[in-house]
Design a protein around this motif. Structure first.
Motif, PDB file in Angstrom:
ATOM      1  N   GLY A 123       1.826   6.968 -52.889  1.00 51.24           N
ATOM      2  CA  GLY A 123       2.886   5.992 -53.722  1.00 51.24           C
ATOM      3  C   GLY A 123       3.160   4.620 -52.908  1.00 51.24           C
ATOM      4  N   SER A 124       4.523   4.154 -53.148  1.00 50.07           N
ATOM      5  CA  SER A 124       4.985   2.996 -52.676  1.00 50.07           C
ATOM      6  C   SER A 124       4.920   2.683 -51.360  1.00 50.07           C
ATOM      7  CB  SER A 124       6.443   3.044 -53.012  1.00 50.07           C
ATOM      8  OG  SER A 124       7.108   1.964 -52.286  1.00 50.07           O
ATOM      9  N   SER A 125       4.387   1.538 -50.887  1.00 51.90           N
ATOM     10  CA  SER A 125       4.197   0.926 -49.734  1.00 51.90           C
ATOM     11  C   SER A 125       5.420   0.779 -49.154  1.00 51.90           C
ATOM     12  CB  SER A 125       3.291   0.110 -49.306  1.00 51.90           C
ATOM     13  OG  SER A 125       3.461  -1.065 -50.065  1.00 51.90           O
ATOM     14  N   ALA A 126       6.386   0.327 -49.972  1.00 49.87           N
ATOM     15  CA  ALA A 126       7.698  -0.327 -49.527  1.00 49.87           C
ATOM     16  C   ALA A 126       8.519   0.769 -48.912  1.00 49.87           C
ATOM     17  CB  ALA A 126       8.496  -0.859 -50.668  1.00 49.87           C
ATOM     18  N   GLN A 127       8.098   2.199 -49.517  1.00 50.15           N
ATOM     19  CA  GLN A 127       8.932   3.260 -48.829  1.00 50.15           C
ATOM     20  C   GLN A 127       8.492   3.847 -47.404  1.00 50.15           C
ATOM     21  OE1 GLN A 127       9.152   6.910 -51.248  1.00 50.15           O
ATOM     22  NE2 GLN A 127       9.526   5.769 -53.120  1.00 50.15           N
ATOM     23  N   GLY A 128       7.420   2.957 -47.051  1.00 50.07           N
ATOM     24  CA  GLY A 128       6.707   3.406 -45.899  1.00 50.07           C
ATOM     25  C   GLY A 128       7.424   3.948 -44.700  1.00 50.07           C
TER      26      GLY A 128
ATOM     27  N   ALA B 181       8.951   1.587 -59.199  1.00 47.61           N
ATOM     28  CA  ALA B 181       9.329   1.361 -60.717  1.00 47.61           C
ATOM     29  C   ALA B 181       9.213   2.718 -61.456  1.00 47.61           C
ATOM     30  CB  ALA B 181       8.254   0.432 -61.407  1.00 47.61           C
ATOM     31  N   TYR B 182      10.092   2.922 -62.214  1.00 49.56           N
ATOM     32  CA  TYR B 182       9.873   4.350 -62.972  1.00 49.56           C
ATOM     33  C   TYR B 182       8.813   4.399 -63.881  1.00 49.56           C
ATOM     34  CZ  TYR B 182      12.979   1.629 -66.351  1.00 49.56           C
ATOM     35  OH  TYR B 182      13.404   0.660 -67.147  1.00 49.56           O
TER      36      TYR B 182
ATOM     37  N   ALA C 285       8.057  14.569 -66.462  1.00 50.96           N
ATOM     38  CA  ALA C 285       8.260  14.300 -64.896  1.00 50.96           C
ATOM     39  C   ALA C 285       9.708  13.707 -64.763  1.00 50.96           C
ATOM     40  CB  ALA C 285       7.377  13.149 -64.265  1.00 50.96           C
ATOM     41  N   LEU C 286      10.410  13.909 -63.509  1.00 50.65           N
ATOM     42  CA  LEU C 286      11.544  13.389 -63.226  1.00 50.65           C
ATOM     43  C   LEU C 286      11.705  12.254 -62.211  1.00 50.65           C
ATOM     44  CD1 LEU C 286      13.574  16.737 -62.757  1.00 50.65           C
ATOM     45  CD2 LEU C 286      13.396  15.557 -64.757  1.00 50.65           C
ATOM     46  N   ASN C 287      12.175  11.159 -62.594  1.00 48.28           N
ATOM     47  CA  ASN C 287      12.258   9.968 -61.801  1.00 48.28           C
ATOM     48  C   ASN C 287      13.652  10.076 -60.999  1.00 48.28           C
ATOM     49  OD1 ASN C 287      10.307   7.580 -62.699  1.00 48.28           O
ATOM     50  ND2 ASN C 287      11.017   8.897 -64.491  1.00 48.28           N
ATOM     51  N   ILE C 288      13.325  10.527 -59.751  1.00 48.28           N
ATOM     52  CA  ILE C 288      14.717  10.615 -58.865  1.00 48.28           C
ATOM     53  C   ILE C 288      14.813   9.404 -57.701  1.00 48.28           C
ATOM     54  CG2 ILE C 288      15.770  12.179 -57.173  1.00 48.28           C
ATOM     55  CD1 ILE C 288      15.132  13.450 -59.663  1.00 48.28           C
ATOM     56  N   PRO C 289      15.920   8.730 -58.048  1.00 47.55           N
ATOM     57  CA  PRO C 289      16.086   7.599 -57.006  1.00 47.55           C
ATOM     58  C   PRO C 289      16.203   7.880 -55.455  1.00 47.55           C
ATOM     59  CG  PRO C 289      17.950   7.736 -58.255  1.00 47.55           C
ATOM     60  CD  PRO C 289      17.079   8.803 -58.834  1.00 47.55           C
TER      61      PRO C 289
ATOM     62  N   PHE D 269      11.648   5.314 -56.428  1.00 48.87           N
ATOM     63  CA  PHE D 269      11.567   6.853 -56.772  1.00 48.87           C
ATOM     64  C   PHE D 269      10.879   7.667 -56.377  1.00 48.87           C
ATOM     65  CE2 PHE D 269      13.140   3.921 -60.213  1.00 48.87           C
ATOM     66  CZ  PHE D 269      14.428   4.275 -60.535  1.00 48.87           C
ATOM     67  N   HIS D 270      11.072   8.968 -56.289  1.00 52.76           N
ATOM     68  CA  HIS D 270      10.172  10.087 -56.239  1.00 52.76           C
ATOM     69  C   HIS D 270      10.238  10.651 -57.404  1.00 52.76           C
ATOM     70  CE1 HIS D 270      10.537  10.588 -51.528  1.00 52.76           C
ATOM     71  NE2 HIS D 270       9.893   9.606 -51.698  1.00 52.76           N
ATOM     72  N   ILE D 271       8.816  10.635 -57.911  1.00 47.16           N
ATOM     73  CA  ILE D 271       8.527  11.089 -59.190  1.00 47.16           C
ATOM     74  C   ILE D 271       7.994  12.611 -59.018  1.00 47.16           C
ATOM     75  CG2 ILE D 271       7.264  10.882 -61.475  1.00 47.16           C
ATOM     76  CD1 ILE D 271       7.499   7.913 -60.956  1.00 47.16           C
ATOM     77  N   VAL D 272       8.549  13.395 -59.493  1.00 45.20           N
ATOM     78  CA  VAL D 272       8.492  14.931 -59.422  1.00 45.20           C
ATOM     79  C   VAL D 272       8.272  15.588 -60.958  1.00 45.20           C
ATOM     80  CG1 VAL D 272       9.607  14.861 -57.118  1.00 45.20           C
ATOM     81  CG2 VAL D 272      10.680  15.814 -59.334  1.00 45.20           C
TER      82      VAL D 272
END
Length: 373
Positions: free
Chosen positions: A54-59, A104-105, A123-127, A313-316
């Motif tokens: 996923g997100s590269s911003a979270q890298g 993005a959720y 799924a759950l969108n966890i910030p 988010f981490h979508i789990v």
């Protein structure tokens, strides 16, 4: 914020690179989880491999989270491929990853699709990560400019050709601006950063930005493009007169960063200003009780709030096939939203820690993850 201490003094372990073993939410191959009663200062110790995309911003934050988590859980590995938010959501929904990282959720249709893989609660969108999106530019000798939403929108629509355009000079009295060509640079991939940036423009400058918010840059607009956060930052760094939008943690060196007009004043970019904007957000309607999707107020006039912000988010899944997977997901996500996890992200990526109230909601949501019945 009171939280369990997680490996603050643990030696940083280097995670050996291995083949990315993709594991479906519905058919996981996580193995070797320690018994739930095995306790450390961070809670139950776990082993196995957890795969995310996923997100590269979270890298930068993910690098710290992976290393610290593995340090406290010998035999546990988190693999994460920063392929972009769109890729992360797709991987979670098609079962090729156990969690997705996304700036993005899930959209309504994606949330509905998640019920196939994750069970009836979807799924759950966890910030997990809050960061301002910098409007970063390359003008030698200038490190700060003041911009408002309509002017930013005009720049990225190609309606402002040079940096000494009257729209920019009017916002920056006393600043000598060159007649250098303005080169807007956008993301070429499906990006949560793009979603958040275009959401801001569509809300705060609707007369100029007539396109809808989207993770894919409007094809009708001219300009340079590059893949990923690092790609756009490198392009702007190499191009005098260029401007882009990127996670603030990735902006450094010779690039300047704009102050953004909020209400009647201009707000400097900061983690604190980003967190202030997030706290003013509202829950997204139509989701499960444990989903923490947040709708941001891009038109906020709250003094000191920075509205060009992403909540990553981490979508789990709400349910997984195996208890081992559940244990590993819960252990990792509980670390990520803990005080220590948020500090690790802030230290490595200049992100804003979750507020105490939001972190507590995240922990409660994580605890509801269970084995499919």
């Amino acid at each position: 914020m009171k939280a369990l201490r997680f490996g603050r003094h643990a030696a940083i372990a280097v995670i050996a690179a291995g083949a990315l073993a993709l594991s479906a939410c519905g058919s996981d191959n996580v193995t070797g989880a320690a018994p739930a009663g095995t306790q450390t200062s961070a809670g139950p110790k776990v082993t196995g491999t957890l795969t995310g995309i996923g997100s590269s911003a979270q890298g930068a934050a993910m690098d710290a989270w992976k290393t610290n988590f593995a340090s406290a859980n010998q035999g546990a590995t988190v693999q994460y491929s920063p392929d972009g938010s769109g890729a992360g959501r797709k991987a979670l929904l098609d079962g090729s990853a156990q969690f997705g990282g996304s700036d993005a959720y899930l959209k309504d249709e994606e949330y509905a699709s998640s019920q196939t893989v994750c069970g009836p609660d979807g799924a759950l969108n966890i910030p997990v990560y809050i960061s301002p999106i910098a409007v970063a530019f390359n003008l030698p000798g200038l490190t700060e400019l003041k911009l408002d939403a309509p002017t930013v929108a005009k720049i990225f629509r190609g309606e402002i050709a040079t940096w000494n355009d009257p729209a920019i000079t009017a916002l920056n009295p006393g600043v000598t601006l060159p007649d250098t060509k303005v080169t807007p640079v956008n993301r070429s991939d499906d990006s949560g950063t793009t979603t958040n940036f275009t959401d801001y423009l569509a809300a705060a400058a609707p007369e100029v930005w007539t396109d809808k918010s989207s993770g894919v840059w409007p094809a009708s607009l001219q300009g340079e493009n590059a893949k990923g956060t690092s790609g756009v930052v490198k392009t702007v760094t190499d191009t005098p007169g260029a401007i882009t939008y990127a996670d603030d943690s990735a902006v450094s060196g010779k690039l300047g960063v704009a102050q953004i007009k909020v209400g009647e004043s201009f707000t400097k970019i900061s983690a604190e200003a980003a967190a202030k904007a997030v706290d003013a957000g509202k829950p997204v309607e139509g989701r499960s009780a444990n989903d923490l999707s947040i709708k941001l107020d891009r038109k906020t006039s709250i003094e000191g709030a920075y509205p060009i912000v992403l909540v990553s988010f981490h979508i789990v899944c709400s349910t997984y096939d195996k208890q081992e997977t559940v244990d590993l997901v819960k252990a990792f996500e509980n670390y990520v939203v803990s005080e220590d996890g948020q500090k690790a992200a802030a230290d490595s990526a200049k992100s804003a820690p979750l507020s105490a109230a939001l972190a507590e909601k995240a922990k409660k949501a994580i605890e509801t993850i269970k084995v499919k019945s």
